[in-house]
Write an enzyme that holds these catalytic residues in place. Structure first.
Site, PDB file in Angstrom:
ATOM      1  N   CYS A 116       0.815  -1.221   0.000  1.00 21.38           N
ATOM      2  CA  CYS A 116       0.000   0.000   0.000  1.00 21.38           C
ATOM      3  C   CYS A 116       0.848   1.270   0.000  1.00 21.38           C
ATOM      4  O   CYS A 116       0.310   2.374  -0.073  1.00 21.38           O
ATOM      5  CB  CYS A 116      -0.933  -0.013   1.200  1.00 21.38           C
ATOM      6  SG  CYS A 116      -1.928  -1.502   1.267  1.00 21.38           S
ATOM      7  N   HIS A 259      -2.556   6.795   3.108  1.00 27.78           N
ATOM      8  CA  HIS A 259      -3.113   5.586   2.495  1.00 27.78           C
ATOM      9  C   HIS A 259      -4.516   5.368   3.049  1.00 27.78           C
ATOM     10  O   HIS A 259      -4.734   5.396   4.266  1.00 27.78           O
ATOM     11  CB  HIS A 259      -2.207   4.395   2.808  1.00 27.78           C
ATOM     12  CG  HIS A 259      -2.849   3.083   2.496  1.00 27.78           C
ATOM     13  ND1 HIS A 259      -3.533   2.855   1.321  1.00 27.78           N
ATOM     14  CD2 HIS A 259      -2.942   1.936   3.214  1.00 27.78           C
ATOM     15  CE1 HIS A 259      -4.007   1.623   1.330  1.00 27.78           C
ATOM     16  NE2 HIS A 259      -3.662   1.049   2.467  1.00 27.78           N
ATOM     17  N   ASN A 289     -10.092   0.279   0.455  1.00 25.58           N
ATOM     18  CA  ASN A 289      -8.632   0.239   0.415  1.00 25.58           C
ATOM     19  C   ASN A 289      -8.193  -0.257  -0.965  1.00 25.58           C
ATOM     20  O   ASN A 289      -8.390  -1.421  -1.296  1.00 25.58           O
ATOM     21  CB  ASN A 289      -8.153  -0.702   1.527  1.00 25.58           C
ATOM     22  CG  ASN A 289      -6.648  -0.838   1.597  1.00 25.58           C
ATOM     23  OD1 ASN A 289      -5.936  -0.483   0.676  1.00 25.58           O
ATOM     24  ND2 ASN A 289      -6.173  -1.380   2.711  1.00 25.58           N
TER      25      ASN A 289
HETATM   26  O1  UT7 Z   1      -3.752  -1.603   3.573  1.00 25.84           O
HETATM   27  C1  UT7 Z   1      -2.794  -2.306   4.255  1.00 25.84           C
HETATM   28  C2  UT7 Z   1      -2.805  -1.964   5.670  1.00 25.84           C
HETATM   29  N1  UT7 Z   1      -3.939  -2.545   6.320  1.00 25.84           N
HETATM   30  C3  UT7 Z   1      -4.579  -1.896   7.272  1.00 25.84           C
HETATM   31  O2  UT7 Z   1      -4.284  -0.762   7.559  1.00 25.84           O
HETATM   32  C4  UT7 Z   1      -5.623  -2.616   8.061  1.00 25.84           C
HETATM   33  C5  UT7 Z   1      -5.357  -2.424   9.530  1.00 25.84           C
HETATM   34  N2  UT7 Z   1      -6.343  -3.066  10.385  1.00 25.84           N
HETATM   35  C6  UT7 Z   1      -7.598  -2.607  10.480  1.00 25.84           C
HETATM   36  O3  UT7 Z   1      -7.977  -1.657   9.836  1.00 25.84           O
HETATM   37  C7  UT7 Z   1      -8.506  -3.271  11.492  1.00 25.84           C
HETATM   38  O4  UT7 Z   1      -7.765  -4.163  12.267  1.00 25.84           O
HETATM   39  C8  UT7 Z   1      -9.685  -4.048  10.832  1.00 25.84           C
HETATM   40  C9  UT7 Z   1     -10.668  -3.064  10.210  1.00 25.84           C
HETATM   41  C10 UT7 Z   1      -9.162  -4.982   9.755  1.00 25.84           C
HETATM   42  C11 UT7 Z   1     -10.442  -4.855  11.882  1.00 25.84           C
HETATM   43  O5  UT7 Z   1     -10.894  -3.998  12.912  1.00 25.84           O
HETATM   44  P1  UT7 Z   1     -10.625  -4.364  14.437  1.00 25.84           P
HETATM   45  O6  UT7 Z   1     -11.306  -3.354  15.255  1.00 25.84           O
HETATM   46  O7  UT7 Z   1      -9.146  -4.530  14.607  1.00 25.84           O
HETATM   47  O8  UT7 Z   1     -11.406  -5.740  14.580  1.00 25.84           O
HETATM   48  P2  UT7 Z   1     -10.862  -7.160  15.048  1.00 25.84           P
HETATM   49  O9  UT7 Z   1     -10.114  -7.813  13.928  1.00 25.84           O
HETATM   50  O10 UT7 Z   1     -10.176  -7.033  16.378  1.00 25.84           O
HETATM   51  O11 UT7 Z   1     -12.242  -7.923  15.267  1.00 25.84           O
HETATM   52  C12 UT7 Z   1     -13.172  -7.527  16.279  1.00 25.84           C
HETATM   53  C13 UT7 Z   1     -14.397  -8.401  16.162  1.00 25.84           C
HETATM   54  C14 UT7 Z   1     -14.093  -9.893  16.115  1.00 25.84           C
HETATM   55  O12 UT7 Z   1     -15.141 -10.569  16.792  1.00 25.84           O
HETATM   56  P3  UT7 Z   1     -14.914 -11.093  18.294  1.00 25.84           P
HETATM   57  O13 UT7 Z   1     -13.756 -12.048  18.218  1.00 25.84           O
HETATM   58  O14 UT7 Z   1     -14.597  -9.866  19.112  1.00 25.84           O
HETATM   59  O15 UT7 Z   1     -16.227 -11.729  18.623  1.00 25.84           O
HETATM   60  C15 UT7 Z   1     -14.202 -10.223  14.640  1.00 25.84           C
HETATM   61  O16 UT7 Z   1     -14.550 -11.573  14.399  1.00 25.84           O
HETATM   62  O17 UT7 Z   1     -15.087  -8.099  14.945  1.00 25.84           O
HETATM   63  C16 UT7 Z   1     -15.318  -9.311  14.202  1.00 25.84           C
HETATM   64  N3  UT7 Z   1     -15.295  -8.983  12.797  1.00 25.84           N
HETATM   65  C17 UT7 Z   1     -16.387  -8.634  12.107  1.00 25.84           C
HETATM   66  N4  UT7 Z   1     -17.680  -8.509  12.484  1.00 25.84           N
HETATM   67  C18 UT7 Z   1     -18.557  -8.115  11.543  1.00 25.84           C
HETATM   68  C19 UT7 Z   1     -14.217  -8.952  11.962  1.00 25.84           C
HETATM   69  N5  UT7 Z   1     -14.616  -8.578  10.738  1.00 25.84           N
HETATM   70  C20 UT7 Z   1     -15.958  -8.381  10.799  1.00 25.84           C
HETATM   71  C21 UT7 Z   1     -16.925  -7.977   9.871  1.00 25.84           C
HETATM   72  N6  UT7 Z   1     -18.209  -7.858  10.281  1.00 25.84           N
HETATM   73  N7  UT7 Z   1     -16.623  -7.688   8.577  1.00 25.84           N
END
Ligand code: UT7
Length: 334
Positions: A116, A259, A289
């Site tokens: 990215c 980004h 993204n």
């Molecule tokens: O472009 C390259 C660089 N990449 C990035 O910058 C991405 C960086 N990371 C992020 O932006 C974030 O980590 C994400 C948007 C990918 C995820 O957000 P988060 O707040 O870190 O969520 P998480 O992965 O900690 O997940 C929290 C909860 C989990 O459920 P439990 O275990 O707490 O019950 C996930 O299973 O959210 C759940 N979850 C979803 N729920 C509904 C994960 N994806 C989804 C979804 N819809 N699409």
């Protein structure tokens, strides 16, 4: 040797017509519009059609940039294509863009893989050839068909990405390199974190086999929370370094284009850098993204809607697979 300023002579972008909304994604995986918006800021993204490859998006964006610059493809010395979704492992997408534009053969063409951070890395590379006088015109076209490596069964990643391309023509300007065009750039690599964001199979380490295919290891995998932490810490640091290298302070920056991965990362970095919201250029809500293309697409949008004025200082920041980081200050249109 006296160095020349590397300036942007023209820019352009292209996003496919098809819109995939959060409501559409609710039909594909167990997610909600509310979760996607509150965790990322994304409302919708664009999806390339089956017969559009990364080079097709790149050619559209490149044509727009050439038109903006008032140049033809034969004026180019180099096509540089940052991408993580090349049409093929080889030939390079840049070779295909050179041919697709109908440009002459007496030029360099190769891809650049820095995730990215692609457009920022690409401008940095282009700048070297222009500053030394080695070349007169470099096309940097960051292009991605991320939906070709998206795992549509993985809700934690499939809601994030979209397809698109952004291009800039870098040429030599008159005067002092420290006063116009691409002024201060910093690029960094944290390869020890590479496993946090990768495509596990399909390379020489793990050729794709039936088991890899069944486990979707030909698709993008990401440890989102760990990448999030690296980005929130690394983005302000690399941005500050680029501002210092440009001989400026944060208050000299008129516009910031980070980004477009996640609104929460963009907001957190803006607070750390003490940049007010009205100076942030953000379009992640519309396009998701688009990896290395995202900063280029946002730059082109802000240029075409009249936000960018001659003399404005613009900070570009990229972060992503590698783990790679990069930032650069460019002075617009002088
Ligand atoms: O472009 C390259 C660089 N990449 C990035 O910058 C991405 C960086 N990371 C992020 O932006 C974030 O980590 C994400 C948007 C990918 C995820 O957000 P988060 O707040 O870190 O969520 P998480 O992965 O900690 O997940 C929290 C909860 C989990 O459920 P439990 O275990 O707490 O019950 C996930 O299973 O959210 C759940 N979850 C979803 N729920 C509904 C994960 N994806 C989804 C979804 N819809 N699409």
């Amino acid at each position: 040797m006296s160095l020349k300023p590397a300036v942007i002579a023209g820019i352009g972008s292209y996003v496919p017509e098809r819109v995939l909304s959060n409501e559409d994604l609710e039909q594909i995986v167990d997610t909600t519009d509310e979760w996607i918006v509150s965790h990322t800021g994304i409302k919708e993204r664009r999806i390339a059609s089956d017969d559009q490859a990364t080079s097709d998006l790149a050619i559209e964006a490149s044509r727009a940039a050439l038109e903006d610059a008032g140049m033809s493809a034969d004026d180019l010395d180099f096509v540089l294509c940052p991408t993580v979704t090349p049409d093929h492992l080889f030939p390079s997408t840049a070779n295909l863009v050179q041919a697709g534009l109908g440009a002459h053969n007496d030029m360099a063409a190769f891809d650049l893989l820095s995730g990215c951070t692609g457009f920022v890395y690409g401008l940095h590379v282009a700048r070297q050839f222009i500053a030394t006088g080695e070349m007169e015109a470099v096309l940097v076209v960051a292009s991605e068909k991320l939906t070709s490596i998206t795992d549509w069964t993985d809700r934690s990643t499939c809601v994030l990405f979209g397809d698109g391309a952004g291009a800039a023509i870098v040429t030599a300007g008159e005067g002092e390199p420290s006063e116009k065009g691409l002024i201060g750039f910093v690029v960094e690599s944290y390869g020890e974190h590479g496993h946090l964001l990768d495509v596990p199979a399909g390379g020489s380490r793990r050729p794709l086999d039936a088991e890899g295919l069944a486990n979707h290891e030909n698709c993008l995998h990401m440890n989102g929370p760990e990448v999030f932490k690296l980005a929130v810490r690394g983005v302000p640091e690399v941005a500050e370094k680029a501002i210092a290298r440009a001989g400026m302070t944060n208050s000299d920056i008129d516009w910031v284009i980070m980004h477009q991965a996640n609104l929460r990362i963009i907001d957190a970095a803006a607070r750390r850098l003490d940049i007010p919201d009205e100076r942030m250029i953000v379009n992640v809500q519309k396009f998701g993204n688009t990896s290395g293309a995202s900063t280029a697409i946002a730059l082109d949008e802000a240029y075409r809607d009249g936000r960018l004025q001659p003399g404005d200082n613009i900070l570009l920041v990229g972060f992503g697979a590698g783990f790679s980081l990069g930032a650069g200050v460019l002075r617009w249109g002088l």
